[in-house]
Write a protein that holds these residues in place. Structure first.
Motif, PDB file in Angstrom:
ATOM      1  N   ARG A 243      40.972  39.755  50.935  1.00  0.00           N
ATOM      2  CA  ARG A 243      41.334  40.384  52.205  1.00  0.00           C
ATOM      3  C   ARG A 243      40.044  40.603  52.967  1.00  0.00           C
ATOM      4  NH1 ARG A 243      44.781  43.940  48.770  1.00  0.00           N
ATOM      5  NH2 ARG A 243      46.772  42.861  48.704  1.00  0.00           N
ATOM      6  N   TRP A 244      39.947  39.959  54.119  1.00  0.00           N
ATOM      7  CA  TRP A 244      38.765  40.078  54.967  1.00  0.00           C
ATOM      8  C   TRP A 244      37.477  39.795  54.200  1.00  0.00           C
ATOM      9  CZ3 TRP A 244      40.245  39.531  59.632  1.00  0.00           C
ATOM     10  CH2 TRP A 244      41.460  40.068  60.061  1.00  0.00           C
ATOM     11  N   GLY A 245      37.521  38.763  53.355  1.00  0.00           N
ATOM     12  CA  GLY A 245      36.329  38.323  52.643  1.00  0.00           C
ATOM     13  C   GLY A 245      36.003  39.086  51.375  1.00  0.00           C
ATOM     14  N   LYS A 246      36.800  40.073  51.036  1.00  0.00           N
ATOM     15  CA  LYS A 246      36.580  40.860  49.828  1.00  0.00           C
ATOM     16  C   LYS A 246      37.605  40.480  48.761  1.00  0.00           C
ATOM     17  CE  LYS A 246      33.171  43.582  51.005  1.00  0.00           C
ATOM     18  NZ  LYS A 246      31.933  43.563  50.230  1.00  0.00           N
ATOM     19  N   VAL A 247      37.163  40.460  47.499  1.00  0.00           N
ATOM     20  CA  VAL A 247      38.037  40.092  46.390  1.00  0.00           C
ATOM     21  C   VAL A 247      38.759  41.343  45.891  1.00  0.00           C
ATOM     22  CG1 VAL A 247      38.157  39.118  44.067  1.00  0.00           C
ATOM     23  CG2 VAL A 247      36.531  38.184  45.742  1.00  0.00           C
ATOM     24  N   TYR A 248      40.091  41.313  46.005  1.00  0.00           N
ATOM     25  CA  TYR A 248      40.934  42.403  45.534  1.00  0.00           C
ATOM     26  C   TYR A 248      41.493  42.137  44.143  1.00  0.00           C
ATOM     27  CZ  TYR A 248      40.792  45.096  49.792  1.00  0.00           C
ATOM     28  OH  TYR A 248      40.367  45.881  50.827  1.00  0.00           O
ATOM     29  N   ALA A 249      41.629  40.855  43.806  1.00  0.00           N
ATOM     30  CA  ALA A 249      42.149  40.496  42.489  1.00  0.00           C
ATOM     31  C   ALA A 249      41.565  39.154  42.077  1.00  0.00           C
ATOM     32  CB  ALA A 249      43.668  40.428  42.504  1.00  0.00           C
ATOM     33  N   LEU A 250      41.338  39.035  40.774  1.00  0.00           N
ATOM     34  CA  LEU A 250      40.867  37.791  40.184  1.00  0.00           C
ATOM     35  C   LEU A 250      41.562  37.639  38.848  1.00  0.00           C
ATOM     36  CD1 LEU A 250      39.070  35.327  39.724  1.00  0.00           C
ATOM     37  CD2 LEU A 250      37.230  36.889  39.047  1.00  0.00           C
ATOM     38  N   GLU A 251      42.314  36.548  38.715  1.00  0.00           N
ATOM     39  CA  GLU A 251      42.974  36.233  37.450  1.00  0.00           C
ATOM     40  C   GLU A 251      42.441  34.912  36.947  1.00  0.00           C
ATOM     41  OE1 GLU A 251      47.065  37.327  36.756  1.00  0.00           O
ATOM     42  OE2 GLU A 251      47.238  37.804  38.887  1.00  0.00           O
ATOM     43  N   GLU A 252      42.139  34.874  35.642  1.00  0.00           N
ATOM     44  CA  GLU A 252      41.566  33.683  35.035  1.00  0.00           C
ATOM     45  C   GLU A 252      42.540  33.128  34.000  1.00  0.00           C
ATOM     46  OE1 GLU A 252      37.520  34.221  33.729  1.00  0.00           O
ATOM     47  OE2 GLU A 252      37.187  35.786  35.236  1.00  0.00           O
ATOM     48  N   PHE A 253      42.895  31.874  34.178  1.00  0.00           N
ATOM     49  CA  PHE A 253      43.801  31.186  33.267  1.00  0.00           C
ATOM     50  C   PHE A 253      43.058  30.001  32.665  1.00  0.00           C
ATOM     51  CE2 PHE A 253      46.255  33.084  36.683  1.00  0.00           C
ATOM     52  CZ  PHE A 253      47.179  33.836  35.983  1.00  0.00           C
ATOM     53  N   TYR A 254      42.986  29.947  31.348  1.00  0.00           N
ATOM     54  CA  TYR A 254      42.278  28.873  30.659  1.00  0.00           C
ATOM     55  C   TYR A 254      42.792  28.801  29.233  1.00  0.00           C
ATOM     56  CZ  TYR A 254      39.528  32.737  28.840  1.00  0.00           C
ATOM     57  OH  TYR A 254      39.143  33.898  28.239  1.00  0.00           O
ATOM     58  N   ASP A 255      42.230  27.906  28.428  1.00  0.00           N
ATOM     59  CA  ASP A 255      42.634  27.770  27.037  1.00  0.00           C
ATOM     60  C   ASP A 255      42.030  28.938  26.255  1.00  0.00           C
ATOM     61  OD1 ASP A 255      43.063  27.114  24.378  1.00  0.00           O
ATOM     62  OD2 ASP A 255      42.524  24.994  24.630  1.00  0.00           O
ATOM     63  N   SER A 256      42.811  29.984  26.111  1.00  0.00           N
ATOM     64  CA  SER A 256      42.294  31.191  25.457  1.00  0.00           C
ATOM     65  C   SER A 256      42.052  30.956  23.969  1.00  0.00           C
ATOM     66  CB  SER A 256      43.236  32.376  25.683  1.00  0.00           C
ATOM     67  OG  SER A 256      44.491  32.125  25.114  1.00  0.00           O
ATOM     68  N   GLN A 257      42.754  30.015  23.360  1.00  0.00           N
ATOM     69  CA  GLN A 257      42.500  29.712  21.950  1.00  0.00           C
ATOM     70  C   GLN A 257      41.148  29.022  21.781  1.00  0.00           C
ATOM     71  OE1 GLN A 257      46.034  27.604  20.735  1.00  0.00           O
ATOM     72  NE2 GLN A 257      47.030  29.512  20.134  1.00  0.00           N
ATOM     73  N   ALA A 258      40.795  28.132  22.710  1.00  0.00           N
ATOM     74  CA  ALA A 258      39.471  27.502  22.660  1.00  0.00           C
ATOM     75  C   ALA A 258      38.393  28.564  22.829  1.00  0.00           C
ATOM     76  CB  ALA A 258      39.344  26.426  23.736  1.00  0.00           C
ATOM     77  N   ALA A 259      38.622  29.510  23.737  1.00  0.00           N
ATOM     78  CA  ALA A 259      37.653  30.597  23.933  1.00  0.00           C
ATOM     79  C   ALA A 259      37.528  31.426  22.660  1.00  0.00           C
ATOM     80  CB  ALA A 259      38.064  31.472  25.106  1.00  0.00           C
ATOM     81  N   ALA A 260      38.653  31.773  22.041  1.00  0.00           N
ATOM     82  CA  ALA A 260      38.625  32.571  20.812  1.00  0.00           C
ATOM     83  C   ALA A 260      37.895  31.827  19.691  1.00  0.00           C
ATOM     84  CB  ALA A 260      40.041  32.931  20.387  1.00  0.00           C
ATOM     85  N   ARG A 261      38.115  30.519  19.579  1.00  0.00           N
ATOM     86  CA  ARG A 261      37.403  29.735  18.556  1.00  0.00           C
ATOM     87  C   ARG A 261      35.896  29.733  18.836  1.00  0.00           C
ATOM     88  NH1 ARG A 261      41.869  26.376  19.302  1.00  0.00           N
ATOM     89  NH2 ARG A 261      40.665  24.982  20.653  1.00  0.00           N
ATOM     90  N   GLY A 262      35.515  29.558  20.090  1.00  0.00           N
ATOM     91  CA  GLY A 262      34.096  29.582  20.449  1.00  0.00           C
ATOM     92  C   GLY A 262      33.466  30.931  20.162  1.00  0.00           C
ATOM     93  N   LEU A 263      34.178  31.991  20.490  1.00  0.00           N
ATOM     94  CA  LEU A 263      33.657  33.338  20.230  1.00  0.00           C
ATOM     95  C   LEU A 263      33.548  33.601  18.732  1.00  0.00           C
ATOM     96  CD1 LEU A 263      35.601  35.229  23.023  1.00  0.00           C
ATOM     97  CD2 LEU A 263      33.122  34.833  22.934  1.00  0.00           C
ATOM     98  N   ALA A 264      34.513  33.107  17.938  1.00  0.00           N
ATOM     99  CA  ALA A 264      34.451  33.271  16.480  1.00  0.00           C
ATOM    100  C   ALA A 264      33.233  32.529  15.917  1.00  0.00           C
ATOM    101  CB  ALA A 264      35.739  32.767  15.834  1.00  0.00           C
ATOM    102  N   ALA A 265      32.946  31.353  16.450  1.00  0.00           N
ATOM    103  CA  ALA A 265      31.773  30.598  16.009  1.00  0.00           C
ATOM    104  C   ALA A 265      30.492  31.355  16.356  1.00  0.00           C
ATOM    105  CB  ALA A 265      31.759  29.208  16.638  1.00  0.00           C
TER     106      ALA A 265
END
Length: 152
Positions: A114-136
């Motif tokens: 809204r007027w150049g300001k971020v009110y919401a940010l949602e991130e959608f990605y392969d959360s299992q790949a992220a979890a595997r990377g974080l576990a490593a």
């Protein structure tokens, strides 16, 4: 269409800030009570509701995936300055602390502006790949990679 161009340029710049660990710049356009949601039950998942918590999340991102590089493939801008939705499709790569260079993820960020300001940010990605990377990462001794999600 000048407005769309300016917004796209700003979004691309925000990803550059993340790639270069410029956290103050990365959160500059966020409103104080922003809504930030990341899919997955891991150290980078969960929801945050204020700018400072999002900044702490970015700092953690930089510590648990220090050489993560996000490449923007497409940006779509819809709406007017008083209510804009932006979709940014990206690919991410990183070399993990164990030397494994195979961390790859793809995703979509959805920004509400809204007027150049971020009110919401949602991130959608392969959360299992992220979890595997974080576990490593945790297996090398980086305990924060398996910490509870940052809330706020």
């Amino acid at each position: 269409m000048l407005y769309s161009y300016i917004v796209e340029k700003s979004i691309r710049q925000s990803f550059d800030h993340v790639n270069n660990h410029r956290w103050d710049e990365a959160v500059k356009a966020l409103v104080p009570h922003v809504h930030h949601r990341v899919s997955g039950a891991h150290a980078l998942g969960g929801e945050r509701h204020d700018k400072q918590a999002v900044r702490r999340w970015f700092e953690r991102l930089g510590r648990v995936l220090p050489n993560l590089h996000l490449t923007i493939n497409h940006v779509w801008v819809k709406g007017w300055p008083w209510h804009t939705t932006v979709f940014a499709q990206w690919d991410g790569t990183a070399t993990l602390l164990n030397g494994d260079a195979s961390y790859v993820n793809s995703g979509l960020h959805v920004f509400t502006l809204r007027w150049g300001k971020v009110y919401a940010l949602e991130e959608f990605y392969d959360s299992q790949a992220a979890a595997r990377g974080l576990a490593a990462q945790a297996a090398t001794g980086l305990e924060e990679a398996v910490a509870e999600p940052i809330a706020g």
